[in-house]
Design a protein around this motif. Sequence first.
Motif, mmCIF file in Angstrom:
data_model
loop_
_atom_site.group_PDB
_atom_site.id
_atom_site.type_symbol
_atom_site.label_atom_id
_atom_site.label_comp_id
_atom_site.label_asym_id
_atom_site.label_seq_id
_atom_site.Cartn_x
_atom_site.Cartn_y
_atom_site.Cartn_z
ATOM 1 N N GLY A 112 34.701 -28.775 -14.887
ATOM 2 C CA GLY A 112 35.648 -29.490 -14.029
ATOM 3 C C GLY A 112 35.666 -30.999 -14.184
ATOM 4 N N ALA A 113 34.882 -31.561 -15.119
ATOM 5 C CA ALA A 113 34.970 -33.020 -15.333
ATOM 6 C C ALA A 113 36.369 -33.365 -15.825
ATOM 7 N N PHE A 114 36.924 -32.488 -16.664
ATOM 8 C CA PHE A 114 38.324 -32.634 -17.080
ATOM 9 C C PHE A 114 39.146 -31.720 -16.191
ATOM 10 N N ASP A 115 40.120 -32.261 -15.472
ATOM 11 C CA ASP A 115 40.862 -31.447 -14.510
ATOM 12 C C ASP A 115 42.292 -31.968 -14.370
ATOM 13 N N ILE A 116 43.269 -31.175 -14.839
ATOM 14 C CA ILE A 116 44.666 -31.633 -14.784
ATOM 15 C C ILE A 116 45.247 -31.598 -13.373
ATOM 16 N N ILE A 186 49.974 -31.053 -11.240
ATOM 17 C CA ILE A 186 49.246 -31.328 -12.480
ATOM 18 C C ILE A 186 49.724 -32.621 -13.152
ATOM 19 N N ASP A 187 48.837 -33.172 -13.996
ATOM 20 C CA ASP A 187 49.102 -34.397 -14.751
ATOM 21 C C ASP A 187 48.460 -34.192 -16.123
ATOM 22 N N LEU A 188 49.286 -34.183 -17.171
ATOM 23 C CA LEU A 188 48.750 -33.922 -18.512
ATOM 24 C C LEU A 188 48.427 -35.218 -19.267
ATOM 25 N N GLY A 189 48.379 -36.336 -18.528
ATOM 26 C CA GLY A 189 48.158 -37.652 -19.142
ATOM 27 C C GLY A 189 46.854 -37.761 -19.926
ATOM 28 N N GLY A 190 45.879 -36.929 -19.606
ATOM 29 C CA GLY A 190 44.586 -37.002 -20.297
ATOM 30 C C GLY A 190 44.528 -36.152 -21.553
ATOM 31 N N ILE A 191 45.610 -35.438 -21.887
ATOM 32 C CA ILE A 191 45.538 -34.501 -23.011
ATOM 33 C C ILE A 191 46.833 -34.397 -23.825
ATOM 34 N N THR A 259 40.105 -42.643 -28.199
ATOM 35 C CA THR A 259 39.220 -43.381 -27.288
ATOM 36 C C THR A 259 39.760 -43.340 -25.852
ATOM 37 N N SER A 260 38.867 -43.118 -24.905
ATOM 38 C CA SER A 260 39.193 -43.303 -23.483
ATOM 39 C C SER A 260 38.348 -44.466 -22.994
ATOM 40 N N GLY A 261 38.971 -45.424 -22.315
ATOM 41 C CA GLY A 261 38.188 -46.576 -21.871
ATOM 42 C C GLY A 261 38.675 -47.137 -20.550
ATOM 43 N N TYR A 263 39.012 -50.211 -19.806
ATOM 44 C CA TYR A 263 39.826 -51.409 -19.993
ATOM 45 C C TYR A 263 41.299 -51.100 -20.245
ATOM 46 N N GLU A 264 41.632 -49.805 -20.443
ATOM 47 C CA GLU A 264 43.024 -49.461 -20.744
ATOM 48 C C GLU A 264 43.909 -49.658 -19.515
ATOM 49 N N ARG A 265 43.427 -49.203 -18.360
ATOM 50 C CA ARG A 265 44.174 -49.375 -17.104
ATOM 51 C C ARG A 265 43.174 -49.590 -15.988
ATOM 52 N N HIS A 275 39.176 -48.140 -12.448
ATOM 53 C CA HIS A 275 39.969 -47.769 -13.629
ATOM 54 C C HIS A 275 40.571 -46.379 -13.466
ATOM 55 N N HIS A 276 41.268 -45.947 -14.510
ATOM 56 C CA HIS A 276 42.165 -44.779 -14.404
ATOM 57 C C HIS A 276 41.530 -43.429 -14.726
ATOM 58 N N ILE A 277 40.245 -43.422 -15.092
ATOM 59 C CA ILE A 277 39.610 -42.128 -15.390
ATOM 60 C C ILE A 277 38.805 -41.732 -14.156
ATOM 61 N N LEU A 278 39.291 -40.710 -13.477
ATOM 62 C CA LEU A 278 38.776 -40.399 -12.141
ATOM 63 C C LEU A 278 37.811 -39.226 -12.203
ATOM 64 N N ASP A 279 36.773 -39.307 -11.381
ATOM 65 C CA ASP A 279 35.756 -38.262 -11.360
ATOM 66 C C ASP A 279 36.133 -37.224 -10.299
ATOM 67 N N CYS A 303 40.024 -34.026 -29.256
ATOM 68 C CA CYS A 303 39.560 -35.414 -29.066
ATOM 69 C C CYS A 303 40.019 -35.960 -27.721
ATOM 70 N N ASP A 304 41.288 -35.719 -27.395
ATOM 71 C CA ASP A 304 41.857 -36.311 -26.184
ATOM 72 C C ASP A 304 41.184 -35.732 -24.931
ATOM 73 N N ALA A 305 41.095 -34.399 -24.882
ATOM 74 C CA ALA A 305 40.463 -33.770 -23.705
ATOM 75 C C ALA A 305 39.006 -34.220 -23.588
ATOM 76 N N SER A 307 37.478 -36.906 -24.848
ATOM 77 C CA SER A 307 37.189 -38.327 -24.593
ATOM 78 C C SER A 307 37.283 -38.598 -23.091
ATOM 79 N N THR A 308 38.283 -38.002 -22.454
ATOM 80 C CA THR A 308 38.411 -38.177 -21.000
ATOM 81 C C THR A 308 37.239 -37.485 -20.290
ATOM 82 N N ALA A 309 36.954 -36.240 -20.705
ATOM 83 C CA ALA A 309 35.887 -35.466 -20.054
ATOM 84 C C ALA A 309 34.526 -36.141 -20.223
HETATM 85 P P1 AMP Z 1 42.833 -40.678 -21.252
HETATM 86 O O1 AMP Z 1 43.421 -42.028 -21.509
HETATM 87 O O2 AMP Z 1 43.184 -39.643 -22.275
HETATM 88 O O3 AMP Z 1 41.368 -40.719 -20.987
HETATM 89 O O4 AMP Z 1 43.517 -40.111 -19.946
HETATM 90 C C1 AMP Z 1 43.493 -40.790 -18.734
HETATM 91 C C2 AMP Z 1 44.596 -40.236 -17.870
HETATM 92 O O5 AMP Z 1 44.312 -38.855 -17.577
HETATM 93 C C3 AMP Z 1 44.699 -40.925 -16.535
HETATM 94 O O6 AMP Z 1 45.589 -42.007 -16.580
HETATM 95 C C4 AMP Z 1 45.171 -39.797 -15.610
HETATM 96 O O7 AMP Z 1 46.568 -39.615 -15.760
HETATM 97 C C5 AMP Z 1 44.486 -38.590 -16.206
HETATM 98 N N1 AMP Z 1 43.126 -38.341 -15.669
HETATM 99 C C6 AMP Z 1 42.317 -39.181 -14.960
HETATM 100 N N2 AMP Z 1 41.138 -38.596 -14.671
HETATM 101 C C7 AMP Z 1 41.194 -37.347 -15.239
HETATM 102 C C8 AMP Z 1 40.276 -36.254 -15.278
HETATM 103 N N3 AMP Z 1 39.067 -36.318 -14.717
HETATM 104 N N4 AMP Z 1 40.685 -35.117 -15.916
HETATM 105 C C9 AMP Z 1 41.907 -35.036 -16.496
HETATM 106 N N5 AMP Z 1 42.808 -36.033 -16.492
HETATM 107 C C10 AMP Z 1 42.455 -37.177 -15.873
#
Ligand code: AMP
Length: 347
Positions: A112-116, A186-191, A259-261, A263-265, A275-279, A303-305, A307-309
Amino acid sequence: MKISHASVLAAFFSGLCAVTGTVGASAAEDKTSSTGFFLDTVVTITLYGDTDSTAMDGCFSLLEEYEQMLSRTIEGSDVWNINQSEGKATVVSDETADLIETALEYSRLTDGAFDITITPLVDLWNIEGKSSLLADGDAEEALQEDTADVLIPTDEEIASALSHVDYTVVSVEGTTVTLSDPDAEIDLGGIAKGYIADRLKEYLLSQGIESALINLGGNVQTIGTKPDGSKWKIGIQEPFGGSSDIIAAVACAGASVVTSGTYERYFELDGTIYHHILDPATGYPADNGLTSVTILSESSVVCDALSTACFVLGLRDGSELIETLDNVEALFITEDETLYRTSGFPE
Ligand code: AMP
Ligand code: MG
């Protein structure tokens, strides 16, 4: 939207490669490069060798198609329809169903660290909106001492949003998607960028392209090698540096680097970076001493899934997970700019 389409003999490094770019300059190669803006991201595609415009045009049609399908904000997109469904079954495209299935696999793999279904938290934090607001000096002044109240959600708000974050409410049967919690979204922004990069690569290979770079806002996928047979060198941005400040470079051929970082948002308040990567475990931006995680593998969606996870999992659990996976490597950068590579990540 496609911004430009030009046959260029220009410098290899593009200032538009915001997160991860290509390093090195190549002056006199036969290449075509096009840039556009899709899914909130600057996209640059560079094709090497003698090509007509068909392959490039085909890529931009695909980008348009995937944006219409996967955007959360475009009315009538598959994701929009799912989010409006209030618990009812929604029929989507094969690709959307496939991508959601993949996302769920990574939710299970990462506990569940990665969760749409992170959407209610993404909306509550609204990191992007607040960072733009703070970039506007007048608005910042207007916020004055109430800044923390305006910018940081309350515990109650976080608990309420968190109660709808749970990937197990998502089910996919063929091309029918159902969210059993009617308030989940859902939000597919992380993948999605990784998935689209893989689809573009597949398409370009089917068009006979043997050497190309696909860059979706720093989500890089490569085809083959450089025309001279050497590996691509993908630059990893120095966290909080300028877009051309590279802290490391990865040599690869036919692989993806994502890369997920933080500093991106992000926005900063009283010395803390939000920042934009939420736990999904806490409801807060992941806070574990990392500033970026880069993943190297053949598949950009992987890679995308990951890096966020891995950003959410942190250095120890993230690198432990990567070591259990074949043909996937990671580079973690901590707040003090120390670089930690998994065992097979190239030096
Ligand atoms: P990324 O740049 O690929 O790491 O994706 C970051 C984006 O994924 C964020 O802007 C959110 O839209 C979404 N996001 C944030 N936290 C999570 C998470 N824990 N699992 C899945 N998607 C996420
Ligand atoms: Mg990602």
